[in-house]
Design a protein around this motif. Structure first.
Motif, PDB file in Angstrom:
ATOM      1  N   UNK A  85       0.832  -1.202   0.000  1.00  0.00           N
ATOM      2  CA  UNK A  85       0.000   0.000   0.000  1.00  0.00           C
ATOM      3  C   UNK A  85       0.864   1.248   0.000  1.00  0.00           C
ATOM      4  N   UNK A  86       2.010   1.210   0.690  1.00  0.00           N
ATOM      5  CA  UNK A  86       2.885   2.383   0.715  1.00  0.00           C
ATOM      6  C   UNK A  86       3.472   2.650  -0.663  1.00  0.00           C
ATOM      7  N   UNK A  91       3.934   5.837  -5.592  1.00  0.00           N
ATOM      8  CA  UNK A  91       4.115   5.785  -7.044  1.00  0.00           C
ATOM      9  C   UNK A  91       2.831   6.087  -7.813  1.00  0.00           C
ATOM     10  N   UNK A  92       1.795   6.562  -7.085  1.00  0.00           N
ATOM     11  CA  UNK A  92       0.524   6.951  -7.727  1.00  0.00           C
ATOM     12  C   UNK A  92      -0.076   5.804  -8.533  1.00  0.00           C
ATOM     13  N   UNK A  93      -0.034   4.602  -7.964  1.00  0.00           N
ATOM     14  CA  UNK A  93      -0.598   3.435  -8.630  1.00  0.00           C
ATOM     15  C   UNK A  93      -1.696   2.831  -7.754  1.00  0.00           C
ATOM     16  N   UNK A 170      -1.249   8.501  11.608  1.00  0.00           N
ATOM     17  CA  UNK A 170      -0.489   7.357  11.108  1.00  0.00           C
ATOM     18  C   UNK A 170      -0.431   7.359   9.584  1.00  0.00           C
ATOM     19  N   UNK A 171      -1.568   7.607   8.947  1.00  0.00           N
ATOM     20  CA  UNK A 171      -1.597   7.611   7.482  1.00  0.00           C
ATOM     21  C   UNK A 171      -0.728   8.724   6.919  1.00  0.00           C
ATOM     22  N   UNK A 172      -0.781   9.896   7.530  1.00  0.00           N
ATOM     23  CA  UNK A 172       0.014  11.016   7.029  1.00  0.00           C
ATOM     24  C   UNK A 172       1.504  10.754   7.191  1.00  0.00           C
ATOM     25  N   UNK A 176       5.013   8.882   3.418  1.00  0.00           N
ATOM     26  CA  UNK A 176       6.332   9.430   3.088  1.00  0.00           C
ATOM     27  C   UNK A 176       7.064   9.655   4.403  1.00  0.00           C
ATOM     28  N   UNK A 177       7.980   8.753   4.726  1.00  0.00           N
ATOM     29  CA  UNK A 177       8.700   8.850   5.987  1.00  0.00           C
ATOM     30  C   UNK A 177       9.560  10.111   5.993  1.00  0.00           C
TER      31      UNK A 177
END
Length: 466
Positions: A85-86, A91-93, A170-172, A176-177
């Motif tokens: 999922x990350x 990668x906008x997929x 968490x999602x935010x 992008x770490x």
């Protein structure tokens, strides 16, 4: 006038974007919320069935074969891992729609038959897959589909765990770490709130643990908590390394995916039978609750790391974060008493040792520096003979003797003496080639002997003080 019109157009544009994402986020929350609730209820039911009939664990290898078959035939490129999922968001997929039912079914199978895994990774994949497909059906741009996927992740996470704020943050953070996607803050929060509202209406109780007691907010406790945080950070790194190394080791030893999952299932069965407990199967929420209450066994965190790495490395499905919660809770339960954070006296006797720490610093750090400066260059009588063979052992023994007679044996004092002397050795090494580390055993053993002698005298006198 033109500036006013330009300002109005800009404001209307912002309002349009805001209204657009409020509607889209609400739509995502309404879609992923029911699926997240059904997923959470299914996992609870699977856990209840496994608890009622522990013999289900013997079907774990068979369940693993089903999981491998499903992924090899319906999603061979996906894999069903949390990283999927990350990567899709970065990668906008958008994920394929079949990702949702696959991760739903395979995670329930893993939990039903006793695999050790979490549920947040599956929730993220479930929500991200559904919301990404909604974005594609609405023909949104790739950037907007990415934001839709994040809304689905937050909504499903919140629906499963009942924590909308944690789901949003968490999602935010994890997408992008090192950076925060602030543009997604409002949409993700709306989706998370709707998701938890729907799941609570469907009867899924939020995950919660009651904290009966806590350490007082004193400066000493703050230092201990910081030290505990450093230890937990090191433990998290070790956990991640183990999780990443396990699949590589499996693939090296067992190239066939079906053989890998059977071997992993057999190992879980063998370990569960050997330990005689199912505490390390499934997510382990009951053990987390026990750890919060201070009742977990000291080695539970190591066993959970082992069970989870075996389960996920073999090809079973689920998340890693709940096992990390398990590991952190049980590790904290084991270490807190040693750090003096648990109610009652600390086995390491931090508070009792602290008044003697300045003397240890004076004896093992400052005094050898002064003697080194006073010594003649060719014949270091003071720092080479008098200090290591008379002043250091006598000073360490007598100070530890006094501490032991007052407070009983304090194991940190010998460590403090050796630690200060090690600091002196490191600093002295910068200006000379003398191996001062040879004095470390002298300091440690002298303080150890003094502490044990003092504790014995204290016990002999019936525990009275000096």
């Amino acid at each position: 006038m033109k500036k006013i019109l330009r300002y109005l157009r800009s404001s209307l544009g912002y309002l349009y974007v805001c209204f657009k994402w409020v509607i889209l986020a609400a739509l995502v929350g309404c879609v992923v919320g029911p699926f997240g609730a059904m997923f959470g209820l299914a996992l609870n039911k699977a856990t209840a069935l496994r608890t009622a009939d522990p013999r289900l664990i013997y079907l774990l290898p068979l369940g693993g074969l089903v999981i491998v078959f499903l992924y090899q035939h319906f999603d061979p490129d996906g894999g069903g891992s949390t990283n999927q999922i990350f990567v899709a968001v970065r990668e906008h997929k958008p994920l394929s729609l079949r990702t949702a039912p696959l991760i739903f079914v395979t995670t329930v199978i893993t939990h039903l038959f006793g695999g050790s895994s979490g549920r947040e990774g599956a929730a993220l994949l479930l929500g991200g897959s559904l919301s990404g497909q909604i974005g594609r059906r609405l023909q949104l741009e790739a950037r907007d589909c990415r934001l839709m996927t994040m809304c689905g992740m937050a909504g499903a996470f919140s629906a499963v765990f009942g924590t909308p704020l944690a789901a949003t943050v968490f999602t935010l953070e994890v997408v992008d770490v090192g950076s925060m996607q602030y543009a997604a803050l409002l949409p993700c929060l709306i989706s998370a709130l709707i998701g938890v509202w729907i799941s609570s209406g469907m009867g899924l109780a939020p995950t919660a643990f009651a904290v009966a007691d806590y350490a007082a907010p004193t400066p000493g406790n703050l230092i201990r908590v910081l030290l505990l945080g450093l230890l937990l950070a090191a433990l998290s790194i070790a956990f991640c390394e183990v999780i990443h190394a396990a699949p590589k080791l499996y693939k090296k030893l067992f190239p066939n995916a079906y053989l890998r999952v059977v071997v992993g299932g057999a190992l879980i069965i063998a370990l569960t039978t050997l330990l005689g407990t199912t505490d390390y199967n499934g997510a382990g929420a009951n053990v987390i609750a026990a750890a919060v209450a201070g009742q977990a066994v000291p080695y539970a965190f190591l066993l959970k790391m082992l069970f989870t790495s075996i389960t996920l490395g073999a090809g079973f499905k689920g998340g890693e974060i709940v096992p990390i919660f398990f590991t952190g809770a049980t590790f904290g339960c084991a270490v807190a008493p040693l750090l003096g954070l648990a109610p009652g006296p600390s086995p390491l006797k931090w508070r009792e040792t602290l008044p003697y720490v300045p003397f240890a610093a004076l004896l093992c750090l400052l005094l050898p520096f002064v003697l080194r400066l006073c010594d003649a260059g060719d014949v270091p009588v003071l720092s080479g003979l008098l200090y290591p063979y008379l002043l250091l052992p006598v000073g360490a023994f007598c100070s530890a003797l006094s501490l032991g007679k007052r407070q009983g044996f304090c194991p940190l004092y010998p460590v403090a003496c050796a630690g200060f002397l090690f600091c002196f050795a490191l600093l002295a090494r910068l200006v000379s080639n003398v191996a001062d580390t040879d004095m470390l055993p002298i300091a440690f053993l002298a303080a150890l002997a003094g502490g044990l002698t003092g504790a014995a005298l204290r016990r002999r006198r019936g525990g009275a003080g000096e």
